[in-house]
Design a protein around this motif. Structure first.
Motif, PDB file in Angstrom:
ATOM      1  N   ARG A   1       9.216  83.557  18.514  1.00 27.47           N
ATOM      2  CA  ARG A   1      10.500  82.836  18.474  1.00 27.47           C
ATOM      3  C   ARG A   1      11.334  83.098  19.729  1.00 27.47           C
ATOM      4  NH1 ARG A   1      10.961  84.154  12.725  1.00 27.47           N
ATOM      5  NH2 ARG A   1      12.297  85.875  13.369  1.00 27.47           N
ATOM      6  N   LYS A   2      11.133  84.270  20.356  1.00 29.48           N
ATOM      7  CA  LYS A   2      11.928  84.589  21.547  1.00 29.48           C
ATOM      8  C   LYS A   2      11.404  83.885  22.796  1.00 29.48           C
ATOM      9  CE  LYS A   2      13.179  89.152  19.958  1.00 29.48           C
ATOM     10  NZ  LYS A   2      12.603  90.487  19.978  1.00 29.48           N
ATOM     11  N   THR A   3      10.076  83.922  22.993  1.00 26.14           N
ATOM     12  CA  THR A   3       9.522  83.379  24.240  1.00 26.14           C
ATOM     13  C   THR A   3       9.069  81.941  24.077  1.00 26.14           C
ATOM     14  OG1 THR A   3       7.273  84.082  23.702  1.00 26.14           O
ATOM     15  CG2 THR A   3       8.654  85.672  24.888  1.00 26.14           C
ATOM     16  N   GLY A   4       8.895  81.480  22.844  1.00 29.14           N
ATOM     17  CA  GLY A   4       8.402  80.138  22.578  1.00 29.14           C
ATOM     18  C   GLY A   4       6.898  80.001  22.737  1.00 29.14           C
ATOM     19  N   ARG A   5       6.246  81.069  23.178  1.00 26.32           N
ATOM     20  CA  ARG A   5       4.795  80.962  23.405  1.00 26.32           C
ATOM     21  C   ARG A   5       3.998  81.117  22.110  1.00 26.32           C
ATOM     22  NH1 ARG A   5       5.603  84.190  28.813  1.00 26.32           N
ATOM     23  NH2 ARG A   5       5.862  85.943  27.422  1.00 26.32           N
ATOM     24  N   ARG A   6       2.827  80.474  22.105  1.00 28.13           N
ATOM     25  CA  ARG A   6       1.913  80.630  20.979  1.00 28.13           C
ATOM     26  C   ARG A   6       1.295  82.030  21.031  1.00 28.13           C
ATOM     27  NH1 ARG A   6      -3.875  77.780  19.675  1.00 28.13           N
ATOM     28  NH2 ARG A   6      -4.343  78.525  21.786  1.00 28.13           N
ATOM     29  N   ILE A   7       1.152  82.656  19.885  1.00 30.90           N
ATOM     30  CA  ILE A   7       0.434  83.943  19.812  1.00 30.90           C
ATOM     31  C   ILE A   7      -0.920  83.630  19.183  1.00 30.90           C
ATOM     32  CG2 ILE A   7       0.479  86.322  19.004  1.00 30.90           C
ATOM     33  CD1 ILE A   7       3.498  86.058  18.583  1.00 30.90           C
ATOM     34  N   SER A   8      -1.994  83.732  19.982  1.00 30.91           N
ATOM     35  CA  SER A   8      -3.256  83.162  19.502  1.00 30.91           C
ATOM     36  C   SER A   8      -4.288  84.190  19.055  1.00 30.91           C
ATOM     37  CB  SER A   8      -3.874  82.262  20.578  1.00 30.91           C
ATOM     38  OG  SER A   8      -4.005  82.952  21.794  1.00 30.91           O
ATOM     39  N   ALA A   9      -4.163  85.430  19.452  1.00 28.86           N
ATOM     40  CA  ALA A   9      -5.217  86.393  19.113  1.00 28.86           C
ATOM     41  C   ALA A   9      -4.652  87.804  19.045  1.00 28.86           C
ATOM     42  CB  ALA A   9      -6.342  86.338  20.152  1.00 28.86           C
ATOM     43  N   VAL A  10      -5.424  88.691  18.425  1.00 27.10           N
ATOM     44  CA  VAL A  10      -5.075  90.107  18.391  1.00 27.10           C
ATOM     45  C   VAL A  10      -6.316  90.908  18.783  1.00 27.10           C
ATOM     46  CG1 VAL A  10      -5.489  90.244  15.866  1.00 27.10           C
ATOM     47  CG2 VAL A  10      -4.128  92.012  16.997  1.00 27.10           C
ATOM     48  N   VAL A  11      -6.105  91.894  19.666  1.00 24.41           N
ATOM     49  CA  VAL A  11      -7.202  92.716  20.192  1.00 24.41           C
ATOM     50  C   VAL A  11      -6.965  94.183  19.819  1.00 24.41           C
ATOM     51  CG1 VAL A  11      -8.448  93.458  22.270  1.00 24.41           C
ATOM     52  CG2 VAL A  11      -7.521  91.141  22.148  1.00 24.41           C
TER      53      VAL A  11
END
Ligand SMILES: *Cc1c(COP(=O)(O)O)cnc(C)c1O
Length: 394
Positions: A157-167
């Motif tokens: 919500r802050k950066t507007g970027r999609r969060i697509s994966a977790v490593v």
């Protein structure tokens, strides 16, 4: 150094004595040495004798099956190194330019470099003290605060970027709580890509690391449990992804007897047959190396049991760790520095944990969760010599 010792209550000599009691007298004692006591010469010579030294060959096929078997997955795709394997796994998982990828801050720099190589931005999250690795409950609560789901994807919500994966990364071979992370990843529509570079052969509840997520990257660098000189692999249970990965890592060339046609921008991430041959011989040694490394860990544990201010880091509940690198925890950073000084002065190679990712200059602008557990762990961890031969009987 003298002033630090004088002003501090901490005296490393009892810990140094305990370490010495476990190790042989030869010096220097490296942190982790490769060992070639199986059929390495035979298999490598076979490559030279037959001329199959480069990017195709029967050892590559064998190696891919061996890494899949050792990871509890159906497919293995050999790769030039572990960093390349993680990069290409992220690409295959659907990570795109300007996405964010959640990475634990307590890891080797390759985990976050691979995210950059995929064009994405690392977003750092905290570890938990019981495993040293990614804390899935803290992650879930954190995403609750900063993320939202839109159109089947998570957005920051802050950066507007999609969060697509977790490593997640299984630090020094200790498994994180994968079952819980699988739930959290599903809830937030994240592709789960394990950095299993350090955890070959480690299990939690009987399940091998590398098999719990969508994809995992393994490393066979010279300092890992077994080595191909340099090398890596991606492992997965997903047949379509496995085919796509093989295609992407071999220049996206369309199969044909003579024509050179490529249907997308591919990568030359192939592992040479020469390295795969070394790897096949090393895989034959893996069960022995794992049991020797566990025997060594038991000896460290026993030696530290009565030493004040030293805590041997044992495998988490329900886990069988490969103990890639053994860890002794000391009270604080000053104690860590005093112990590192004393051990290295005696020719015993001991190391601190990596500088955590959020403290590296080029990661200054990256989004991050609270990293208080990471910061405390970094101050307290000391890695000790962990080669398989140090746990060998006789
Ligand atoms: C070793 C390692 C890698 C991969 O390293 P390569 O040298 O590229 O094979 C990736 N992540 C972690 C955590 C590692 O320890």
């Amino acid at each position: 150094m003298t002033t630090v010792l004088k002003n501090s209550a901490f005296d490393p000599s009892a810990i140094v004595d305990a370490v010495r009691s476990v190790l042989p007298e030869s010096r220097p004692l490296p942190l982790h040495e490769p060992e070639f006591i199986g059929r390495e010469w035979e298999y490598v010579k076979d490559c030279l004798d037959t001329g199959w030294v480069s990017s195709v060959g029967s050892y590559v096929d064998r190696f891919e099956q061996l890494v899949a078997d050792a990871s509890g997955t159906r497919f293995g795709i050999a790769c030039v190194n572990g960093t390349g394997a993680l990069h290409i796994a992220l690409v295959a998982a659907g990570v795109e330019r300007d996405d964010e990828v959640l990475v634990q801050a307590l890891t080797f720099v390759a985990s976050c470099n691979a995210v950059y190589h995929a064009g994405a931005v690392p977003h750092f999250v905290d570890s938990e003290g019981e495993t040293l690795g990614l804390d899935p409950d803290a992650l879930d609560a954190y995403l609750e605060g900063i993320a939202e789901i839109r159109g089947g994807a998570a957005y920051n919500r802050k950066t507007g970027r999609r969060i697509s994966a977790v490593v997640p990364m299984h630090v020094f071979g200790h498994p994180i709580r994968m079952d819980r992370l699988v739930e959290v990843a599903a809830r937030w529509h994240l592709a789960l890509v394990e950095d299993a570079a350090e955890s070959l052969g480690s299990t939690r509840d009987g399940r091998l690391m590398g098999s719990g997520g969508l994809l995992a990257a393994v490393s066979f660098n010279g300092n890992k449990t077994i080595t191909t000189g340099g090398g890596g692999a991606v492992v997965t249970n997903d047949e379509a992804l496995a085919k796509r990965l093989k295609h992407l890592t071999t220049t996206a060339k369309l199969p044909h007897r003579w024509a050179f046609d490529h249907d997308e921008i591919g990568y030359n991430y192939r592992l040479p047959n020469l390295n795969a041959a070394l790897g096949c011989a090393q895989f034959e040694m893996l069960p022995q190396f794992l049991s020797e490394k566990r025997a060594l860990a038991e000896r460290y544990r026993a030696a530290f049991a009565t030493v004040p201010d030293a805590e041997f880091f044992g495998q988490p509940e329900g886990c069988v760790s490969n103990y890639w690198l053994n860890v002794v925890m000391v009270p604080d950073r000053a104690a860590r520095e005093a112990l590192l000084e004393a051990l290295n002065a005696d020719g015993i190679q001991a190391r601190p944990c990596w500088t955590p990712m959020h403290e590296l200059s080029f990661n200054g602008e990256c989004p991050r969760a609270s990293l208080s557990v990471t910061e405390e762990l970094v101050d307290r961890i000391v890695n000790l010599p962990s080669s398989p031969k140090l746990g060998r009987q006789g």
